[in-house]
Design a protein around this motif. Structure first.
Motif, PDB file in Angstrom:
ATOM      1  N   UNK A 153      70.423  39.886  33.273  1.00  0.00           N
ATOM      2  CA  UNK A 153      69.740  40.980  32.579  1.00  0.00           C
ATOM      3  C   UNK A 153      70.689  41.658  31.591  1.00  0.00           C
ATOM      4  N   UNK A 154      70.184  42.037  30.432  1.00  0.00           N
ATOM      5  CA  UNK A 154      71.008  42.767  29.460  1.00  0.00           C
ATOM      6  C   UNK A 154      71.173  44.214  29.909  1.00  0.00           C
ATOM      7  N   UNK A 155      72.391  44.730  29.774  1.00  0.00           N
ATOM      8  CA  UNK A 155      72.630  46.132  30.153  1.00  0.00           C
ATOM      9  C   UNK A 155      73.236  46.937  28.997  1.00  0.00           C
ATOM     10  N   UNK A 156      73.075  46.439  27.780  1.00  0.00           N
ATOM     11  CA  UNK A 156      73.708  47.054  26.613  1.00  0.00           C
ATOM     12  C   UNK A 156      73.362  48.529  26.448  1.00  0.00           C
ATOM     13  N   UNK A 157      72.120  48.911  26.737  1.00  0.00           N
ATOM     14  CA  UNK A 157      71.678  50.278  26.470  1.00  0.00           C
ATOM     15  C   UNK A 157      71.465  51.098  27.738  1.00  0.00           C
ATOM     16  N   UNK A 158      72.057  50.676  28.836  1.00  0.00           N
ATOM     17  CA  UNK A 158      71.856  51.374  30.094  1.00  0.00           C
ATOM     18  C   UNK A 158      72.715  52.632  30.191  1.00  0.00           C
ATOM     19  N   UNK A 182      73.665  51.081  34.874  1.00  0.00           N
ATOM     20  CA  UNK A 182      74.628  49.983  34.946  1.00  0.00           C
ATOM     21  C   UNK A 182      75.060  49.757  36.390  1.00  0.00           C
ATOM     22  N   UNK A 183      75.283  50.836  37.127  1.00  0.00           N
ATOM     23  CA  UNK A 183      75.665  50.729  38.534  1.00  0.00           C
ATOM     24  C   UNK A 183      74.557  50.066  39.352  1.00  0.00           C
ATOM     25  N   UNK A 184      73.324  50.374  39.021  1.00  0.00           N
ATOM     26  CA  UNK A 184      72.200  49.766  39.731  1.00  0.00           C
ATOM     27  C   UNK A 184      72.162  48.261  39.517  1.00  0.00           C
ATOM     28  N   UNK A 185      72.434  47.820  38.277  1.00  0.00           N
ATOM     29  CA  UNK A 185      72.489  46.390  37.993  1.00  0.00           C
ATOM     30  C   UNK A 185      73.608  45.727  38.797  1.00  0.00           C
ATOM     31  N   UNK A 186      74.768  46.375  38.865  1.00  0.00           N
ATOM     32  CA  UNK A 186      75.895  45.827  39.611  1.00  0.00           C
ATOM     33  C   UNK A 186      75.554  45.684  41.086  1.00  0.00           C
ATOM     34  N   UNK A 187      74.898  46.700  41.644  1.00  0.00           N
ATOM     35  CA  UNK A 187      74.481  46.612  43.048  1.00  0.00           C
ATOM     36  C   UNK A 187      73.530  45.437  43.255  1.00  0.00           C
ATOM     37  N   UNK A 188      72.670  45.202  42.282  1.00  0.00           N
ATOM     38  CA  UNK A 188      71.675  44.140  42.405  1.00  0.00           C
ATOM     39  C   UNK A 188      72.304  42.751  42.360  1.00  0.00           C
ATOM     40  N   UNK A 189      73.303  42.560  41.477  1.00  0.00           N
ATOM     41  CA  UNK A 189      73.875  41.219  41.380  1.00  0.00           C
ATOM     42  C   UNK A 189      75.147  41.027  42.193  1.00  0.00           C
TER      43      UNK A 189
END
Length: 281
Positions: A157-162, A167-174
């Motif tokens: 998933x792109x996180x450029x504009x998070x 961004x922390x939520x994406x890190x927890x997910x992956x």
């Protein structure tokens, strides 16, 4: 746990934490926003043998945020030097770095070869090295495990504009992608519950705003006795980077674990800590 903030020679502020007994081992975490907390949580067995000094690099913890032009792994090696001076060490007895923190520790050993005795690199990223092929192969292998599917989707998933929280939520997910056993990702409370990660830090160190510096041509400058540990199931810092670093540092030792991901001291705990202690003895 001793929590110290000090002024550097250039007027910036750096924070470090000190705990344990024995000879000094400076711990170099990634500087892209994770801070050293996950290492403080999980490296405690080493505190029985060493006094661990966990450095918070610039723009992490209570440490000063610099100008963006001074936010590269090459520049951050100076923070290790400031800490050496603060601790009044003629030479750092042991310098340990993980992942992007290993990149910084390696830059320190390149730039200040007479200031570090033993260097321990855990799944480090070799700055400027193109590891795209090996990383892709690792992700393809992980995709065969149904437990990894949601994590891999978050990975791509792109996180450029998070926001930093997003961004922390994406890190927890992956996070499970970083492990051989996805269920092992819960071993670190700090990582699995992280709430905010600085996207500003990440973009400057590893993302779209990154200034590329190349370590491979300068590896011959390293004089520290060097141990590297890599893992076959690490999709971020694959053993290919360790092999390249091993070739460039004369006399270095490279260990590669099977069935293990980005955090060897969590999935191969006994082997990893024994390897480190034996090497530094």
């Amino acid at each position: 746990m001793e929590d110290v903030s000090f002024k550097t020679a250039v007027g910036s502020t750096l924070q470090y934490f000190k705990r344990g007994t024995g000879p000094i081992m400076i711990v170099s975490p990634p500087a892209w926003g994770l801070s050293s907390k996950y290492l403080q949580e999980t490296l405690t067995p080493l505190e029985e043998t060493f006094t661990l000094v966990y450095l918070e690099f610039r723009a992490n913890g209570k440490s000063t945020r610099p100008d963006p032009s001074e936010m590269s792994c090459w520049h951050l090696a100076d923070d290790v030097e400031y800490l050496r001076q603060e601790l009044e060490l003629g030479k750092i007895p042991h310098l340990l770095g993980h992942s992007g923190g290993g990149t910084i520790a390696l830059w320190y050993a390149i730039r200040y070869p007479d200031k570090v005795d033993r260097l321990v690199l855990l799944n480090h990223h070799l700055d400027g090295f193109n590891d795209g092929k090996s990383m892709k192969e690792a992700i393809v292998e992980k995709s065969r495990n149904p437990k990894m599917h949601d994590a891999i989707k978050a990975w791509t998933t792109s996180w450029e504009d998070l926001s930093d929280e997003g961004f922390a939520q994406v890190i927890r997910s992956f996070l499970p992608v970083y492990f051989y056993d996805p269920d092992a990702s819960t071993q670190s409370t700090e990582l699995s519950n992280i709430q905010s990660v600085s996207l500003w830090n990440y973009q400057l160190l590893h993302g779209t705003d990154r200034k590329v510096n190349y370590q491979e041509p300068e590896l011959g400058n390293v004089t520290a006795k060097t141990l590297m540990i890599f893992c076959q199931a690490d999709p971020v810092c694959t053993p290919t980077q360790g092999i390249a670093t091993h070739k460039g540092i004369p006399g270095s030792k490279l260990v590669i674990y099977e069935q293990c991901g980005h955090f060897p001291w969590m999935e191969k705990k006994e082997e990893t800590f024994k390897e480190i202690v034996d090497f530094c003895s």
